[in-house]
Enzyme design. Sequence first.
Site, PDB file in Angstrom:
ATOM      1  N   GLU A   1      11.710  -0.010  11.266  1.00 34.14           N
ATOM      2  CA  GLU A   1      11.209  -0.360   9.875  1.00 34.14           C
ATOM      3  C   GLU A   1      11.511   0.684   8.862  1.00 34.14           C
ATOM      4  O   GLU A   1      12.187   1.633   9.344  1.00 34.14           O
ATOM      5  CB  GLU A   1       9.608  -0.587   9.958  1.00 34.14           C
ATOM      6  CG  GLU A   1       8.748   0.635  10.331  1.00 34.14           C
ATOM      7  CD  GLU A   1       7.422   0.463  10.298  1.00 34.14           C
ATOM      8  OE1 GLU A   1       7.117  -0.652   9.529  1.00 34.14           O
ATOM      9  OE2 GLU A   1       6.560   1.062  10.918  1.00 34.14           O
TER      10      GLU A   1
ATOM     11  N   LEU B   1       4.950  -1.574  11.638  1.00 39.06           N
ATOM     12  CA  LEU B   1       3.490  -2.180  11.027  1.00 39.06           C
ATOM     13  C   LEU B   1       3.694  -3.591  10.690  1.00 39.06           C
ATOM     14  O   LEU B   1       4.744  -3.937  10.328  1.00 39.06           O
ATOM     15  CB  LEU B   1       3.494  -1.498   9.820  1.00 39.06           C
ATOM     16  CG  LEU B   1       1.947  -1.803   8.984  1.00 39.06           C
ATOM     17  CD1 LEU B   1       0.804  -0.939   9.752  1.00 39.06           C
ATOM     18  CD2 LEU B   1       2.094  -1.501   7.583  1.00 39.06           C
TER      19      LEU B   1
ATOM     20  N   LYS C   1      -2.517   0.760  10.742  1.00 36.99           N
ATOM     21  CA  LYS C   1      -2.146   1.201   9.492  1.00 36.99           C
ATOM     22  C   LYS C   1      -3.101   2.556   9.384  1.00 36.99           C
ATOM     23  O   LYS C   1      -4.176   2.417   8.677  1.00 36.99           O
ATOM     24  CB  LYS C   1      -2.553   0.328   8.376  1.00 36.99           C
ATOM     25  CG  LYS C   1      -1.962   0.483   7.100  1.00 36.99           C
ATOM     26  CD  LYS C   1      -1.603  -0.606   6.127  1.00 36.99           C
ATOM     27  CE  LYS C   1      -1.373  -0.372   4.906  1.00 36.99           C
ATOM     28  NZ  LYS C   1       0.186   0.424   4.694  1.00 36.99           N
TER      29      LYS C   1
ATOM     30  N   TYR D   1      -6.341   2.521   6.281  1.00 37.41           N
ATOM     31  CA  TYR D   1      -6.087   2.162   5.001  1.00 37.41           C
ATOM     32  C   TYR D   1      -5.487   0.918   4.890  1.00 37.41           C
ATOM     33  O   TYR D   1      -4.891   0.426   5.678  1.00 37.41           O
ATOM     34  CB  TYR D   1      -5.381   3.272   4.430  1.00 37.41           C
ATOM     35  CG  TYR D   1      -4.003   3.484   4.384  1.00 37.41           C
ATOM     36  CD1 TYR D   1      -3.427   3.643   5.520  1.00 37.41           C
ATOM     37  CD2 TYR D   1      -3.143   3.105   3.414  1.00 37.41           C
ATOM     38  CE1 TYR D   1      -1.897   3.879   5.675  1.00 37.41           C
ATOM     39  CE2 TYR D   1      -1.724   3.250   3.478  1.00 37.41           C
ATOM     40  CZ  TYR D   1      -0.963   3.531   4.727  1.00 37.41           C
ATOM     41  OH  TYR D   1       0.521   3.430   4.728  1.00 37.41           O
TER      42      TYR D   1
HETATM   43  N1  PDD Z   1       3.116   0.874   3.044  1.00 38.85           N
HETATM   44  N2  PDD Z   1       5.652  -0.057   7.203  1.00 38.85           N
HETATM   45  C1  PDD Z   1       5.108   0.910   6.760  1.00 38.85           C
HETATM   46  C2  PDD Z   1       5.351   2.085   7.657  1.00 38.85           C
HETATM   47  C3  PDD Z   1       4.442   0.877   5.711  1.00 38.85           C
HETATM   48  O1  PDD Z   1       3.742   2.045   5.103  1.00 38.85           O
HETATM   49  C4  PDD Z   1       4.349  -0.161   4.905  1.00 38.85           C
HETATM   50  C5  PDD Z   1       3.396  -0.261   3.695  1.00 38.85           C
HETATM   51  C6  PDD Z   1       5.186  -1.446   5.233  1.00 38.85           C
HETATM   52  C7  PDD Z   1       4.933  -2.981   4.334  1.00 38.85           C
HETATM   53  O2  PDD Z   1       3.583  -3.404   4.726  1.00 38.85           O
HETATM   54  P1  PDD Z   1       2.901  -4.310   3.489  1.00 38.85           P
HETATM   55  O3  PDD Z   1       4.015  -5.374   3.166  1.00 38.85           O
HETATM   56  O4  PDD Z   1       1.558  -4.953   4.173  1.00 38.85           O
HETATM   57  O5  PDD Z   1       2.776  -3.449   2.192  1.00 38.85           O
HETATM   58  C8  PDD Z   1       5.806  -1.413   6.649  1.00 38.85           C
HETATM   59  C9  PDD Z   1       2.090   0.912   1.815  1.00 38.85           C
HETATM   60  C10 PDD Z   1       2.348  -0.046   0.823  1.00 38.85           C
HETATM   61  C11 PDD Z   1       1.918   2.311   1.514  1.00 38.85           C
HETATM   62  O6  PDD Z   1       1.657   3.161   2.614  1.00 38.85           O
HETATM   63  O7  PDD Z   1       1.506   2.690   0.280  1.00 38.85           O
END
Ligand code: PDD
Length: 305
Positions: free
Chosen positions: A197, A221, A165, A47
């Site tokens: 993270e 991620l 992701k 996703y």
């Molecule tokens: N999640 N690490 C994890 C495990 C995450 O689920 C997310 C973001 C990030 C940050 O990635 P980015 O800057 O690309 O949004 C890091 C999204 C927002 C979610 O699952 O809703």
Amino acid sequence: MYYIQCLFLNKIMKTIKCVYLNGKFLPPDQALVSAFDRGFVFGEGIYEVIPVFGGRPFRLAHHLARLESSMAAMRMHNPHDASAWDEIFARLIKEAESAGTGDQSIYLQITRGAAPRDHAFPTHNTTPTVFAYAQPLNPPDPETLASGIAAVTTPDIRWQRCDIKATALLANALLRQQAVDRGVAEAILLRDGFMTEGAASNIFIVNNNRLVTPPKGPYILPGITRDLVLELARANQIPCAEEPVSEAHLLAAEEVWLTSSTKEILPITRINDKPVGRGKPGPMYARMHALYQDYKRAFRQGEVA
Ligand code: PDD
């Protein structure tokens, strides 16, 4: 309880008037997927979450590049090229705007599709399930920005491909729930004594005026917001590094922030019930927050891609 959940679901359905499913734009209650979909049966899918500011997807090329590598990891082809994705997003954004939504976030999910249950990939070609919608995105409220949020540290119980992701988020959901159970906003994950993270975010620390975040690799991620923060730091001569961060360094940091597409950059001012630095957002946070908001403004005005 069930009744309350139904009311809540109804409320969400009211804010989302239109979803995209396998080539069609539909009202959400008409978007139906096979119970044999491998996304449902195995949690096998990937996703993206893409913010939309001023009617345009933010950092779209970066999100599409990450989508491409998630799909390659799943050994699938991207079902659409960039211009086809553009068209799908433009229609979802327009529909959400006509329903009165300002800024939005696009959720997009792809699975391998429906097949008889077998762990191995189906031998015949399946039709991937492609699902997307736009929903309202509210920026973090000023009170949260002024006081910061609290977090707890907890062992990272996830697998060794956190760089994908993936929609299979049971471990992340368990970890985030631990934070909620302890009355805080995020869980900061530790693996072998080092920070990876957050349960749904990337983490930065500041020490001696230097910004540090863990390097990319199988345990984090590659966050799009993380990369933008590093890009803004480098463009503005803020010393920064991608280095391992030990638990001791995290707990002794002057500032700690989380980043994500929906939360942007948030200061973490308490970890494990103890203040981070002076217990309020620090000067480096104020600077990066301003740089990020300037960048968003420039994006809205079409000055940056
Ligand atoms: N999640 N690490 C994890 C495990 C995450 O689920 C997310 C973001 C990030 C940050 O990635 P980015 O800057 O690309 O949004 C890091 C999204 C927002 C979610 O699952 O809703």
